[in-house]
Enzyme design. Sequence first.
Site, PDB file in Angstrom:
ATOM      1  NE  ARG A  90     -27.824  85.517  86.760  1.00 38.61           N
ATOM      2  CZ  ARG A  90     -29.062  86.040  87.156  1.00 38.61           C
ATOM      3  NH1 ARG A  90     -29.589  86.629  86.480  1.00 38.61           N
ATOM      4  NH2 ARG A  90     -29.825  85.382  88.166  1.00 38.61           N
ATOM      5  CB  THR A  91     -24.514  79.203  85.460  1.00 38.52           C
ATOM      6  OG1 THR A  91     -24.203  80.480  86.517  1.00 38.52           O
ATOM      7  CG2 THR A  91     -23.021  78.641  85.489  1.00 38.52           C
ATOM      8  NE  ARG A 140     -25.025  76.228  89.265  1.00 40.24           N
ATOM      9  CZ  ARG A 140     -25.522  77.679  89.194  1.00 40.24           C
ATOM     10  NH1 ARG A 140     -26.469  78.081  89.711  1.00 40.24           N
ATOM     11  NH2 ARG A 140     -24.497  78.588  89.040  1.00 40.24           N
ATOM     12  CG  HIS A 173     -20.062  79.707  90.479  1.00 42.21           C
ATOM     13  ND1 HIS A 173     -20.002  78.955  88.931  1.00 42.21           N
ATOM     14  CD2 HIS A 173     -21.280  80.183  90.428  1.00 42.21           C
ATOM     15  CE1 HIS A 173     -21.112  79.440  88.287  1.00 42.21           C
ATOM     16  NE2 HIS A 173     -21.765  80.182  89.190  1.00 42.21           N
TER      17      HIS A 173
HETATM   18  C1  NCD Z   1     -24.410  82.390  91.774  1.00 41.23           C
HETATM   19  C2  NCD Z   1     -24.471  81.160  92.460  1.00 41.23           C
HETATM   20  O1  NCD Z   1     -25.220  80.254  91.957  1.00 41.23           O
HETATM   21  O2  NCD Z   1     -23.453  80.736  93.063  1.00 41.23           O
HETATM   22  N1  NCD Z   1     -25.298  82.585  90.694  1.00 41.23           N
HETATM   23  C3  NCD Z   1     -24.701  82.587  89.602  1.00 41.23           C
HETATM   24  O3  NCD Z   1     -24.116  81.444  89.167  1.00 41.23           O
HETATM   25  N2  NCD Z   1     -24.620  83.792  88.891  1.00 41.23           N
HETATM   26  C4  NCD Z   1     -24.596  83.508  92.936  1.00 41.23           C
HETATM   27  C5  NCD Z   1     -25.914  83.226  93.800  1.00 41.23           C
HETATM   28  O4  NCD Z   1     -26.780  82.235  93.466  1.00 41.23           O
HETATM   29  O5  NCD Z   1     -26.281  83.873  94.905  1.00 41.23           O
END
Ligand code: NCD
Length: 357
Positions: A90-91, A140, A173
């Site tokens: 998603r991100t 990331r 995040h």
């Molecule tokens: C989260 C993350 O990467 O911290 N996911 C996200 O970015 N939507 C949560 C997760 O991985 O559990």
Amino acid sequence: MAKNKIDLATLNWEEFYKSPLEQRIKFFSKEGRLFDCLFSQQFPRKLMEKLFEIATRIRGIAKSKEGLDWLQTLLSHKRSMLYFVQPSTRTFVSFQSACHILGMKVSEIRSTSTSSELKGESAEDTIRTFSSYADLIIMRHFQEGMVEKSAWLLNSTPRPVRVINGGSGKDQHPTQALLDMYTLHFSFSKFGGIDNKTIMMVGDLKRGRTVRSLSYLLKNYKGVKIIYVSPEYLRIEDDIKKFLKKYRISFVESDDLVGNLKAADAVYMTRIQDEHDINNETKDMDFSNFHLRKEHLRLMKKNSIIMHPLPRRLEIDVEIDKDPRAMYWREERNGMWIRTALIAYMFGMEDTIFNFN
Ligand code: NCD
């Protein structure tokens, strides 16, 4: 302010990283505007609500082909680099889509095994290399502090480029927290807004960066109460509790999901972050008491909402997806719009967007 900035600029990374966050934050703004987006604490209520407005305006404009074509001219002269060396669906895709909506050209690296890091290049040199080709780096990384270090490093080079944190280790995040807040803002717009609401966060609160970043942003609202629900081993860390006490945000800790459901306006479920296990310590633990099941729905308030940053495992029964209170699929869309708004804001485009007719 200028004095602090000069002082900070003379520090090496270790010294800089140890200095108080309020000081470091100044280093990541230029001319009164956010330059790098690294921490939730960079977003006071005013700026956050401005981003909500920009996001809502952009999604309105994007409804027509003419509007969407116009949005794509805004940053068509800019390039972005997505450097995601930790898994992401998603991100990654929502940032990529946000860049596309604004007409940016996008490059990507998704693993250190396909960059020169495999040949022994340091992450720092890799990041500096990106700055030769991109105007924005969205990043990331599995290591806490690495995104901040990259922004710090680039700010000391002749070609500082903007950096956005798309998730840094167990730490933060911030853009997930922005989309979570945007979702809360939307969902409660007819019910008095976020002020005075009770937000329950459930699951791995110790290692979940989304919970940490969201807790920081809740300080922007009055009368908010937080209920942290987790197994003993995965309780929220002391630094967050200290922060909440400092800002007089009321919170309780519990291991009772069902017993607390009736009090919650929002239930924020999270996954066990077992990639951070040291010795598979959570592998055989039973987390079923921290799963939301269909039979629990009747205990929840009619106007409450169910959230999850996703990906989910067993935390939310798939049958719950059909309940009108399930908000996690909308959160995904909200993420794309708030990220578009953030990038547009960082490049100073908000007035142009508000003046579109
Ligand atoms: C989260 C993350 O990467 O911290 N996911 C996200 O970015 N939507 C949560 C997760 O991985 O559990």
